[in-house]
Enzyme design. Sequence first.
Site, PDB file in Angstrom:
ATOM      1  N   ASN A  26      -0.674   3.671  -2.526  1.00  0.00           N
ATOM      2  CA  ASN A  26      -0.095   4.291  -1.332  1.00  0.00           C
ATOM      3  C   ASN A  26       1.338   3.774  -1.210  1.00  0.00           C
ATOM      4  O   ASN A  26       1.556   2.635  -0.809  1.00  0.00           O
ATOM      5  CB  ASN A  26      -0.914   3.906  -0.086  1.00  0.00           C
ATOM      6  CG  ASN A  26      -0.274   4.414   1.193  1.00  0.00           C
ATOM      7  OD1 ASN A  26       0.654   5.235   1.153  1.00  0.00           O
ATOM      8  ND2 ASN A  26      -0.745   3.936   2.330  1.00  0.00           N
ATOM      9  N   LYS A  47       3.605   4.743   0.789  1.00  0.00           N
ATOM     10  CA  LYS A  47       4.150   4.833   2.157  1.00  0.00           C
ATOM     11  C   LYS A  47       5.540   5.503   2.092  1.00  0.00           C
ATOM     12  O   LYS A  47       5.715   6.411   1.280  1.00  0.00           O
ATOM     13  CB  LYS A  47       4.168   3.446   2.804  1.00  0.00           C
ATOM     14  CG  LYS A  47       2.779   2.780   2.704  1.00  0.00           C
ATOM     15  CD  LYS A  47       2.639   1.518   3.477  1.00  0.00           C
ATOM     16  CE  LYS A  47       1.221   0.964   3.285  1.00  0.00           C
ATOM     17  NZ  LYS A  47       0.985  -0.253   4.042  1.00  0.00           N
ATOM     18  N   HIS A  69      -4.833   6.348   8.350  1.00  0.00           N
ATOM     19  CA  HIS A  69      -4.256   5.037   8.012  1.00  0.00           C
ATOM     20  C   HIS A  69      -3.891   4.297   9.307  1.00  0.00           C
ATOM     21  O   HIS A  69      -3.442   4.914  10.272  1.00  0.00           O
ATOM     22  CB  HIS A  69      -3.022   5.203   7.126  1.00  0.00           C
ATOM     23  CG  HIS A  69      -2.587   3.908   6.515  1.00  0.00           C
ATOM     24  ND1 HIS A  69      -1.867   2.982   7.214  1.00  0.00           N
ATOM     25  CD2 HIS A  69      -2.807   3.375   5.292  1.00  0.00           C
ATOM     26  CE1 HIS A  69      -1.659   1.922   6.430  1.00  0.00           C
ATOM     27  NE2 HIS A  69      -2.218   2.149   5.259  1.00  0.00           N
ATOM     28  N   GLU A  96      -1.440   2.608  10.094  1.00  0.00           N
ATOM     29  CA  GLU A  96      -0.058   2.806  10.558  1.00  0.00           C
ATOM     30  C   GLU A  96       0.062   4.100  11.358  1.00  0.00           C
ATOM     31  O   GLU A  96       0.793   4.160  12.352  1.00  0.00           O
ATOM     32  CB  GLU A  96       0.888   2.782   9.344  1.00  0.00           C
ATOM     33  CG  GLU A  96       1.028   1.361   8.801  1.00  0.00           C
ATOM     34  CD  GLU A  96       1.308   1.260   7.308  1.00  0.00           C
ATOM     35  OE1 GLU A  96       1.706   2.261   6.691  1.00  0.00           O
ATOM     36  OE2 GLU A  96       1.116   0.150   6.760  1.00  0.00           O
ATOM     37  N   GLU A 156      -9.460  -1.194   5.587  1.00  0.00           N
ATOM     38  CA  GLU A 156      -8.186  -1.900   5.558  1.00  0.00           C
ATOM     39  C   GLU A 156      -8.022  -2.705   6.850  1.00  0.00           C
ATOM     40  O   GLU A 156      -7.562  -2.154   7.861  1.00  0.00           O
ATOM     41  CB  GLU A 156      -7.028  -0.906   5.437  1.00  0.00           C
ATOM     42  CG  GLU A 156      -7.043  -0.082   4.180  1.00  0.00           C
ATOM     43  CD  GLU A 156      -5.649   0.422   3.821  1.00  0.00           C
ATOM     44  OE1 GLU A 156      -5.210   0.146   2.705  1.00  0.00           O
ATOM     45  OE2 GLU A 156      -5.002   1.064   4.648  1.00  0.00           O
ATOM     46  N   GLY A 172       0.165  -5.734   4.269  1.00  0.00           N
ATOM     47  CA  GLY A 172       1.569  -6.117   4.124  1.00  0.00           C
ATOM     48  C   GLY A 172       1.867  -7.541   4.548  1.00  0.00           C
ATOM     49  O   GLY A 172       3.028  -7.928   4.685  1.00  0.00           O
ATOM     50  N   SER A 202      -3.077  -6.194   1.124  1.00  0.00           N
ATOM     51  CA  SER A 202      -2.545  -7.238   0.235  1.00  0.00           C
ATOM     52  C   SER A 202      -3.351  -7.394  -1.055  1.00  0.00           C
ATOM     53  O   SER A 202      -3.550  -8.503  -1.539  1.00  0.00           O
ATOM     54  CB  SER A 202      -2.422  -8.579   0.976  1.00  0.00           C
ATOM     55  OG  SER A 202      -1.501  -8.454   2.059  1.00  0.00           O
TER      56      SER A 202
HETATM   57  P1  13P Z   1      -0.404  -3.642   1.287  1.00  0.00           P
HETATM   58  O1  13P Z   1      -1.104  -3.578  -0.060  1.00  0.00           O
HETATM   59  O2  13P Z   1       1.076  -3.639   1.161  1.00  0.00           O
HETATM   60  O3  13P Z   1      -0.947  -4.744   2.129  1.00  0.00           O
HETATM   61  O4  13P Z   1      -0.770  -2.270   2.042  1.00  0.00           O
HETATM   62  C1  13P Z   1      -2.087  -1.883   2.154  1.00  0.00           C
HETATM   63  C2  13P Z   1      -2.141  -0.494   2.678  1.00  0.00           C
HETATM   64  O5  13P Z   1      -1.845  -0.254   3.844  1.00  0.00           O
HETATM   65  C3  13P Z   1      -2.528   0.568   1.747  1.00  0.00           C
HETATM   66  O6  13P Z   1      -2.798   1.758   2.437  1.00  0.00           O
END
Ligand code: 13P
Length: 255
Positions: free
Chosen positions: A9, A11, A95, A97, A167, A173, A212
Amino acid sequence: MRRPILAANWKMQKTRAEAAEFVEGLLPLIAGSRAVDVVIAPPFTALDRVAEALRGSGVALAAQNVNPEEKGAFTGEVAPHMLADLGCTYAIVGHSERRALYGESDAFVASKAGALLARDIHPIVCVGESLEEREAGNTLDVVARQLSGSLAEVPTDRAAEIVVAYEPVWAIGTGATATPEIAQEVHGFVRGQLVERFGTGGEQVRIQYGGSVKPDNVDSLMAQPDIDGALVGGASLQPATFSRIVCFQPLGGAS
Ligand code: 13P
């Protein structure tokens, strides 16, 4: 036996040229990987370019979002059939976010998942608790609520086509990955909820862990019985790190 699924992903990252360069770098590195599904989710603007670069590779294309409507006055939105037209076979919905920054509800996520299935696109439905919710001891309640709400429009006979991504928000992140044991505890719970909701179809749903995921923790995560894959953010941006994740070696497991 569930086939592992490793997804990138990106983003809001990568121009078309950067995306094409990534694919060119990645494909030779994963050529000898075992039977896994590999999925790349670029931003909308790079979907067409990545589709072209992936042609014939067996790597699947995903969108990071979708609108459940077919067409109409929805400025800035993209419909499921438009994603199908670009060659997307997966799309991420719900997601954290999008839930946190854009106020997306479980009901909205559910309508997206239903609309994707109607176009034969696999929804990757994300769930996960915040740090506050975990510390208050509410993790399983939150995940149960998100699952039942977000999967409300998935017909029972199509359960096997969906992917669920667990997640935990506190691990996204931040570098703070859930330990394999913490992740498995929630994945095992998710499996139970899926079986309750879909019967045997729930056994076939692949459950990804996200938050992560890195080359140095993917092996122990993938060794867990209910972790069927990874949804990767930061470590999916470079071919070297993402290819190592795709070529994971489950500790103590068969290759
Ligand atoms: P990270 O791997 O950067 O922690 O992000 C995870 C994520 O949100 C994947 O959708």
